[in-house]
Design an enzyme around this catalytic site. Structure first.
Site, PDB file in Angstrom:
ATOM      1  N   TYR A   1      11.359   4.767  26.275  1.00  0.00           N
ATOM      2  CA  TYR A   1      11.837   5.336  25.323  1.00  0.00           C
ATOM      3  C   TYR A   1      13.310   5.477  25.907  1.00  0.00           C
ATOM      4  CZ  TYR A   1       7.725   5.868  22.421  1.00  0.00           C
ATOM      5  OH  TYR A   1       6.455   5.515  21.743  1.00  0.00           O
TER       6      TYR A   1
ATOM      7  N   SER B   1       3.446   5.644  13.477  1.00  0.00           N
ATOM      8  CA  SER B   1       4.070   5.038  12.232  1.00  0.00           C
ATOM      9  C   SER B   1       3.343   5.353  10.838  1.00  0.00           C
ATOM     10  CB  SER B   1       4.401   3.579  12.330  1.00  0.00           C
ATOM     11  OG  SER B   1       5.209   3.290  11.097  1.00  0.00           O
TER      12      SER B   1
ATOM     13  N   LEU C   1       4.165   7.012   8.309  1.00  0.00           N
ATOM     14  CA  LEU C   1       4.874   7.005   7.380  1.00  0.00           C
ATOM     15  C   LEU C   1       5.354   5.600   6.907  1.00  0.00           C
ATOM     16  CD1 LEU C   1       6.820  10.350   7.330  1.00  0.00           C
ATOM     17  CD2 LEU C   1       4.639   9.730   6.370  1.00  0.00           C
TER      18      LEU C   1
ATOM     19  N   GLY D   1       7.074   3.432   8.663  1.00  0.00           N
ATOM     20  CA  GLY D   1       8.559   3.196   9.007  1.00  0.00           C
ATOM     21  C   GLY D   1       9.581   4.092   7.953  1.00  0.00           C
ATOM     22  N   GLY D   2       9.108   5.037   7.581  1.00  0.00           N
ATOM     23  CA  GLY D   2       9.887   5.657   6.286  1.00  0.00           C
ATOM     24  C   GLY D   2       9.258   5.360   4.844  1.00  0.00           C
ATOM     25  N   LEU D   3       8.682   4.212   4.671  1.00  0.00           N
ATOM     26  CA  LEU D   3       8.501   3.762   3.299  1.00  0.00           C
ATOM     27  C   LEU D   3       7.910   4.745   2.656  1.00  0.00           C
ATOM     28  CD1 LEU D   3       7.218   0.148   3.241  1.00  0.00           C
ATOM     29  CD2 LEU D   3       9.283   0.892   2.326  1.00  0.00           C
ATOM     30  N   LEU D   4       7.059   5.578   3.376  1.00  0.00           N
ATOM     31  CA  LEU D   4       6.246   6.680   2.405  1.00  0.00           C
ATOM     32  C   LEU D   4       6.751   8.104   2.386  1.00  0.00           C
ATOM     33  CD1 LEU D   4       2.659   5.505   4.037  1.00  0.00           C
ATOM     34  CD2 LEU D   4       3.247   5.487   1.579  1.00  0.00           C
TER      35      LEU D   4
ATOM     36  N   GLY E   1       9.331   9.280   1.167  1.00  0.00           N
ATOM     37  CA  GLY E   1       9.979  10.141  -0.134  1.00  0.00           C
ATOM     38  C   GLY E   1      11.249   9.791  -0.411  1.00  0.00           C
TER      39      GLY E   1
END
Length: 326
Positions: A53, A215, A217, A219-222, A224
């Site tokens: 990372y 992940s 969410l 990748g951010g789709l979930l 909001g």
């Protein structure tokens, strides 16, 4: 905060795992320190990182940030169950031909020593294989990891991105050596990614391996903001994914409004509801994002809500091996 055992071990960890992949590339050191301080204050004792990372040409950056945070004292290190990973290239010329992705006794020894130095610690609670090593035998890998456990530099061994078959084979080989073997599997899992229900989750649950969801969410789709036109610029792939799943996202958003909860927290609560799950990994870029996720562990989804979520985000079918039996 709620706690659970890490797989079949006697080690208790928080039901939210703080992911640190954004520390450095997306989150500056000062904000990262604030997030980690807030995590401890909230009772989150489970931190996940990886030696790679930090991004290209900066691999190890994230571990260095965590190490400088530990160095501040205040029992920070003693209060954290720390997980890191090994497998990827670390841009170390001294690795020579062994710089490539993969695992060996040589690489595990060298890369653990480097992680310990960056993290400013003398041990790792959970040392994870970032991917399956197809060119190394389990005899070699378990011998290397057993030595680290016996030395006290590693407490437990985990895997990441393994198939159900890999998990089962690894445990069979560990049993031959009278070794505990894997105690956790870190795997991609969310309402949009339910394939692990076919093989990985049943295998993990059977072997007493705690699953850590990355992940959660999608990748951010979930998260909001997918349907928010004012959420900022998006990549072409992100925009394409939103349009592809717009109907599902709209139904999901409507259900969350009925529940009076945020989309992100409902998505995390759904992941937490699976019996094989130890914790989802939350990867906040800001302190506020971290604070907003703490509510997720308090949400208990009833059977009616779970059924509605299944209708919006259909699963892959029956759990293995029943999906293949007739």
């Amino acid at each position: 905060m709620e706690y659970t055992f890490l797989g079949r071990t006697g080690l208790k960890v928080s039901r939210l795992c703080l992911g640190t992949m954004n520390f450095g590339p997306s989150t500056d050191e000062k904000e990262a320190f604030s997030i980690m301080d807030a995590a401890l204050d909230a009772g989150v004792n489970f931190f996940d990182t990886a030696n790679v990372y930090g991004g290209e040409n900066r691999r190890g950056w994230t571990e260095e940030i965590i190490g400088r945070w530990f160095a501040q004292g205040g029992n920070r290190r003693e209060r954290v169950v720390l997980a890191t990973k090994v497998y990827g290239p670390m841009e170390d010329e001294n690795d020579g031909p062994n710089m490539e992705r993969g695992l060996s006794t040589y690489k595990i020894r060298r890369h653990l020593a480097a992680s310990l130095k960056r993290l400013q610690t003398d041990h790792i609670e959970l040392y994870q294989m970032h991917h399956i090593a197809r060119s190394a035998t389990w005899d070699e890998l378990w011998e290397a990891f057993q030595a680290l456990v016996q030395q006290g530099t590693v407490d437990y061994v985990g895997s990441s991105n393994f198939a159900g078959w890999h998990i089962t084979l690894a445990q069979a080989k560990a049993k031959e050596r009278h070794f505990l073997g894997l105690v956790s599997e870190q795997h991609k899992y969310s309402l949009f990614c339910r394939e692990p229900e076919l093989e990985v989750l049943p295998a993990s649950e059977h072997h007493g391996i705690g699953v850590i969801a990355w992940s959660p969410l999608a990748g951010g789709l979930l998260g909001g903001n997918a349907l928010n036109p004012d959420a900022g610029s998006r990549t072409a792939n992100q925009a394409k994914a939103i349009e592809k799943h717009r109907s599902q996202l709209e139904q999901f958003s409507a259900l969350c409004k009925e529940l009076g909860e945020s989309e992100a927290n409902v998505a995390l609560a759904w992941v937490l509801s699976h019996p094989a799950l130890t914790a989802p990994i939350i990867g906040p870029r800001t302190l506020k994002q971290f604070e907003d996720t703490l509510r997720a562990v308090e949400i208990k989804l009833d059977s009616e809500t779970l059924t509605k979520l299944d209708e919006i985000f259909p699963g892959p079918g029956k759990p293995a091996p029943e999906a293949y039996a007739w």
